[in-house]
Scaffold this motif. Sequence first.
Motif: not given
Length: 635
Positions: A509-530, A560-564
């Motif tokens: 869960l801490e790893t997910m917190d850190n990934i969410a923090s990065v994605l919130k700074e990334c703006g609008d990107i198109r991502l595939e979670v595989q 974590r309020r990441v716009l997905t």
Amino acid sequence: MGLSSYTLTASAFVAAATAALIAANSSVQLVEDASEIGVRTALDENELTWAEVEADGLRLVLAGTAPTEALRFQALSVAGSVVDAARVIDQMEVAAVANIAPPRFSAEVLRNTAGLSIIGLIPETTDRDEMITGFNAMSDLPVTDLLETADYPAPSGWEDALAFAISAVEDLPRAKVSVTAGRVEITAIADSAEAKSDMEARLTRAAPPALRLSLNITAPRPVITPFTLRFVMDGDGARFDACSADTEATQQRIVAAAFAAGLSGPGHCTIGMGVPSPTWADAAETAIAALAELGAGSVTFSNADVTLVAAEGTDQRLFDRVTGELENALPDVFALYPVLPETPDPSSGPAEFVATLSPEGQVQLRGRLSDENMRQVADSFARAKFGSDNVYTAARVVSDMPPDWSARVLTGIQALAYLSNGAVTVTPDTITLTGNSGNQNARATVARFLASKLGQEATFDINVLYVEALDPIAALPTPEECEADIAEIVSAAKINFEPGSATIDPSALETMDNIASVLKECGDIRLEVQGHTDSQGREEMNLSLSQARAESVLNELRARRVLTGSFVAKGYGEAQPIAENDSDAGREANRRIEFHLIRPTPSQPERETTLESVAESSDTEPSVDGPEVEGSGDE
């Protein structure tokens, strides 16, 4: 005796008739067999093995299902070449049209100032009337419908691609949008570089994750008015406050002249439209060389007006000679305004106004103003620019200020608004602006503004630094940097799942917190979670588990309020191993979560349209790429 003879004669006649009948039947049977064998052999030799042959007396019945109407006719012709065509009975059928491969559906929408047109081949299931109605609602310009339809099912991805294309065209007044199943290619013209970036961001954000999107958006050269150049030499060195050029060749000549005069920093010069004369490069080179001969000061171009300001204390004879030579050397269209400032009397107190802007947005107004009314005007003007709660006014009223003092003060406050933080100092002779900005063109913009407000004879000093951290666009990490940051996070702590399930282990869960923090700074990107698994268990079960795990990761990001909205989760099961599955370490490596960017596909050369050729359908998966980000979990 007579009766016996008659009986023998009748018997003989019956026997003869019977023999004739038997002979006739045998002859017919021979003809039937010969005809059937001959026709069947001919059909086989022509690879018409689907046709069935059956003799019915002298008639020959052809049955079976022909792949096409042409092959049915060929079978009739082959049979007719063996036996009399009148004896051939056609009972063949033709394969249903629905079994034939559908055509390649595509549509092309063209929109410009004359109207909108759409051409192509679309499925009959597409609501054509609703689509045209939507296009008509976009503007009062005419819509030309050149569509054709075909009665085939819509291929996968067609409806999503068409819906996105229609919504995109509404915001693109000059564009060509090409649509095929699962793919949209947009060629458009933006009004400026900023509009181009905004257009690309909006389209990328709005595109469905599974859609292959290709963007080719161009922006014309900016219109620069007035066409401005300002080159300064002072104690801080030589630099451009603003530089404009009409061509790359002009840009190179101006920058080379600046380096020859002592420029040591970057020689940025904006290429744009609006140059007042084809001799712009000649005039700029000559003026920069003249300033270099003076040793210090500034030269400012505003269209064809050239202002050369020498530094205080410049020798009068040197100034007269240099300005005289420059005036004669400048092309005819340019007018020179030379300025040699007087050295102020050190015994008199400074007449100045100072406004400061802090990084937090707080503004202070200090110094001298001409009267109480001007103090209220300056305070109100600053509050309108920076916010009512952010301005503190401590300026004092002093009489006998210069006649243009109020205009210079308001100009200085407005110039300060171009910065993120800094200060502006207004004196009777000059306006000095220093500070930082997140706009790369802030220096040129301020120079153009001051030149237009203060006049060609005015002097001003601009020392504005571009700070990337203040740039709201440049400060954002690139999509590739986001991938690298996520890879670094997951390499330090993998994403684990509870054994045999899609539930993320609490340790991850801490790893997910850190990934969410990065994605919130990334703006609008198109991502595939595989999601990926090892090869243990049934293939169908592994595919389902990998899909569930990918969706679980996506749900954790949403929590974590990441716009997905531009993300998609997809499971690949055991189909894409990165290690052998014959060891614990290999299976552990194959059980993973990967984050891949969904990149716009590059523009392809023009292909045949559907109306020109019924090409094969191209339903492929979205192209994805990017570094692998591993996670693990027990199968």
